[in-house]
Design an enzyme around this catalytic site. Structure first.
Site, PDB file in Angstrom:
ATOM      1  N   GLU A  49       0.860  -1.182   0.000  1.00 56.46           N
ATOM      2  CA  GLU A  49       0.000   0.000   0.000  1.00 56.46           C
ATOM      3  C   GLU A  49       0.897   1.232   0.000  1.00 56.46           C
ATOM      4  O   GLU A  49       1.695   1.422   0.913  1.00 56.46           O
ATOM      5  CB  GLU A  49      -0.895  -0.032   1.249  1.00 56.46           C
ATOM      6  N   ASP A  60      -4.884  10.923   9.771  1.00 56.68           N
ATOM      7  CA  ASP A  60      -3.584  10.401  10.170  1.00 56.68           C
ATOM      8  C   ASP A  60      -3.045  11.015  11.451  1.00 56.68           C
ATOM      9  O   ASP A  60      -3.186  12.207  11.698  1.00 56.68           O
ATOM     10  CB  ASP A  60      -2.562  10.614   9.034  1.00 56.68           C
ATOM     11  N   TYR A 174     -11.580  -2.442   4.199  1.00 53.83           N
ATOM     12  CA  TYR A 174     -10.569  -1.946   5.141  1.00 53.83           C
ATOM     13  C   TYR A 174     -11.280  -1.563   6.432  1.00 53.83           C
ATOM     14  O   TYR A 174     -11.938  -0.534   6.499  1.00 53.83           O
ATOM     15  CB  TYR A 174      -9.878  -0.731   4.521  1.00 53.83           C
TER      16      TYR A 174
END
Lengths: 270, 399
Positions: A49, A60, A174
């Protein structure tokens, strides 16, 4: 069958769980992109990835934010990362997934981006700020170019929304393991494992399940394997290794390969 | 034709807006939307908010005919909507009280917010203090340095201030960090956004709470002049004071609406914060809207003399009004804003904040082009005490 789905088939025939390794494309500079990716591949990741750095990565934590800052400072663009995928494709037969915030795709033009990615050995795309509700144009275009659309689910995702997400998802789902941002955590919480088990049931026979966010140690991977996931996704702990070895990329690559091997080994302990 | 006041539909203002968020937050914004639709019709909620706005914040604010400024410019009559007289010194309290009360009705006890110059942070701190809620405010570390007084005000009001060290260390990064906090603490926490930006339903919620400005303008202007004004002028950063002033007039096509962005050092220098005049469509902070970005889609650093306009995006409803041509977006640079700041102080004895000084700066151009029997209402969204040092430095020995 897509190369991603095929990879899951191969891994499961070996009675293993897939290891998906994330690094930020162009971190610390585009020059080392290929060597860093190769360290992960040699170590045994089943799917690679690659992140495209964005100025404002709201999903993040500090580790991947810092990687984006380094990568952007060294001039990385979406083209740099897509070209890296293309280069890797000449040497390795490993599925590659891009992780990018949505604006970077829009800025290039959705069609233009998909066309380029699809012609550059990219298999699928993850977009952390594009929920199912806003994904119509992206989904249509990705399908037209044969790219897998990897959507995310979270602990807060309702059953109704999950069925819509599963309709749009291809490649793998995911699952974000916790409410929070990316970043290594010391332990996997019990409620995370309960969540994972619930999702294993919900996705069984539909689409492979990958679990990420906070997964950083072989022991974490073993717990996920035991819970029945199809893939463990590790990112921040690889990025940490790069951050700690900025002065010596040889050391970074050696350590990345060793760490990948330890994590991959944990996917075989079933 | 669709009534403009009926937007948003399906979370969008035309094609703009939406909910471009991490999956973890989707349930929270969908839930908030449902609760808000109900609460906004709830009598108790409305009464509680009305009495807070009146007795605590100081509404209604006056509509003042600026005779000296009008005469000096020699054109249209200029009225000032005195939001600078509100508690805290800016229009931000209208929204902070509304959302803090909303959080209290929902039962959330921890409030987070972002702030740039500190005006929204202070308004949130006040609203949370009076309603007994715990507030934490994210503020770029650059802004913490530049706005020490507001940092101390927030602390005094019982709010914890978290300096943000990431990115450009200003407002956009404070919003990033507040979103990261919200992703982490979504179960316990209410995110009190300070402008008409972010994912749906925030642009609508903030607009609704700020629209009290336009409703009062409508009533007060009718009392003074017996008609609707010919033009309304307001500054636009995220755009909450402008939407608040514009919204009740959206479907009165003969009322011209002007949004004034910050041209900083000049639109052609690249050092500005004019998202509509100088940007293009992009996805940022949960919304599709006009955005200052480079060709690759990276969000650009902005510049304005006014910290409150120093933001690379703009509320999605403004993007709609621009695309329909319903409002005209113009830009005023640092020098013009500073000049208007000084001029209004001298002519009317009112020191405006640097943000609405941009609106006044545009009136300097607009008023002389209009007839003497026409009128402009300018939203004077805040007072300028916080800016005197910045302006003194900017003008140097000229002051």
């Amino acid at each position: 069958m897509s190369r991603l789905r095929n990879a899951f088939g191969v891994v499961s025939r070996r009675e293993e769980t897939a290891l998906i390794g994330f690094v930020m494309g162009g971190d610390p500079t585009p020059k080392y992109g290929q060597r860093i990716a190769e360290a992960l591949i040699r170590g045994g990741v089943d799917i690679l990835e690659l992140g495209i750095p964005f100025s404002d990565p709201i999903a993040d934590g500090p580790t991947i934010q810092a990687a984006a800052v380094r990568s952007l400072a060294s001039g990385t663009t979406s083209n740099t990362v897509i070209d890296l995928a293309k280069t890797l494709g000449r040497h390795y037969d490993i599925p590659i997934v891009l992780l990018t915030y949505y604006n970077l795709i829009r800025a290039r033009g959705i069609q233009n981006f998909m066309e380029k990615a699809s012609g550059s050995n990219v298999d699928g795309i993850v977009i952390p700020d594009l929920p199912a509700e806003e994904a119509e144009e992206y989904k249509e275009t990705a399908v037209a170019y044969g790219l897998d659309t990897i959507f995310l689910a979270a602990p807060t995702t309702s059953v109704n929304r999950l069925s819509r997400i599963l309709e749009l998802t291809s490649g793998f789902l995911y699952l974000v393991s916790l409410t929070g941002v990316t970043g290594a955590r010391s332990e996997i919480q019990i409620r995370t494992l309960e969540l994972v088990k619930r999702f294993v049931k919900l996705t069984k026979g539909k689409v492979p399940l990958g679990v990420g966010f906070g997964i950083s140690k072989p022991d974490h991977v073993r717990q996920l394997v035991k819970a029945g996931v199809d893939a463990a996704i590790v990112g921040s702990s690889f990025v940490d290794i790069i951050a700690k070895n900025l002065e010596d990329i040889e050391d970074a690559c050696t350590n990345l390969e060793v760490e990948t091997r330890r994590l991959k080994e944990a996917t075989r302990n079933s | 034709m669709k009534r403009l006041a009926s937007y948003p539909t399906g979370g969008k203002f035309g094609q703009y807006g939406g909910r471009f968020l991490p999956e973890t937050l989707m349930d929270a914004v969908l839930e908030l939307e449902k609760i808000y639709v109900k609460l906004k019709k709830n009598k108790d909620f409305r009464n509680d908010l009305d009495s807070l706005l009146k007795a605590y914040a100081g509404r209604p604010t006056p509509l003042f005919l600026a005779k000296n400024l009008s005469e000096s410019l020699g054109g249209a009559k200029i009225y000032l909507k005195r939001e600078d007289l509100l508690h805290g010194g800016a229009h931000k309290i209208n929204n902070a009280l509304g959302q803090a009360l909303l959080a209290k009705y929902i039962g959330k006890t921890r409030i987070i917010a972002e702030t740039g110059a500190g005006q929204h942070g202070v308004a949130t701190a006040m609203a949370c203090a009076v309603l007994g809620l715990k507030a934490e405010v994210y503020m770029g570390s650059e802004d913490v340095e530049r706005q020490r007084l507001n940092v101390f005000r927030m602390k005094l009001l019982g709010t914890e201030v978290h300096p943000v060290e990431s990115g450009s260390k200003t407002l956009k990064d404070a919003i990033n960090e507040a979103l990261r906090d919200w992703v982490t603490n979504v179960d316990s926490t209410y995110y009190l956004i300070g402008s008409v930006v972010g994912p749906h339903p925030y642009p609508q919620i903030v607009r609704d709470f700020q629209s009290v400005i336009g409703r009062e303008i409508r009533r007060q202007f009718a009392t003074e002049e017996g008609r609707l004004p010919e033009a309304i002028v307001a500054c636009v950063g995220g755009g909450s004071n402008a939407i608040g002033a514009f919204y009740p007039f959206l479907d009165d096509q003969k009322v011209k609406l002007f949004g004034v962005e910050a041209a900083g050092l000049g639109l052609d220098t690249g050092h500005h914060a004019a998202s509509i005049s100088g940007g293009r469509e992009g996805v940022f902070h949960g919304m599709l809207t006009y955005l200052l970005q480079d060709p690759n889609g990276q969000v650009k650093a902005t510049h304005s003399i006014s910290a409150g306009l120093d933001y690379p995006g703009v509320g999605p409803e403004h993007s709609l009004l621009e695309s329909l041509g319903r409002a005209e977006y113009v830009a005023v640079n640092d020098t013009e804003a500073a000049k208007a700041f000084v001029e209004l102080s001298r002519l009317e004895g009112i020191i405006p904040a640097l943000e609405p000084a941009h609106a006044i700066g545009y009136v300097h151009e607009l008023a002389p082009r209009m007839k003497k029997d026409e009128a402009i209402v300018v939203n004077l969204s805040g007072r300028g005490d916080k800016d005197v040092q910045v302006v003194a430095d900017f003008l140097g020995e000229q002051i």
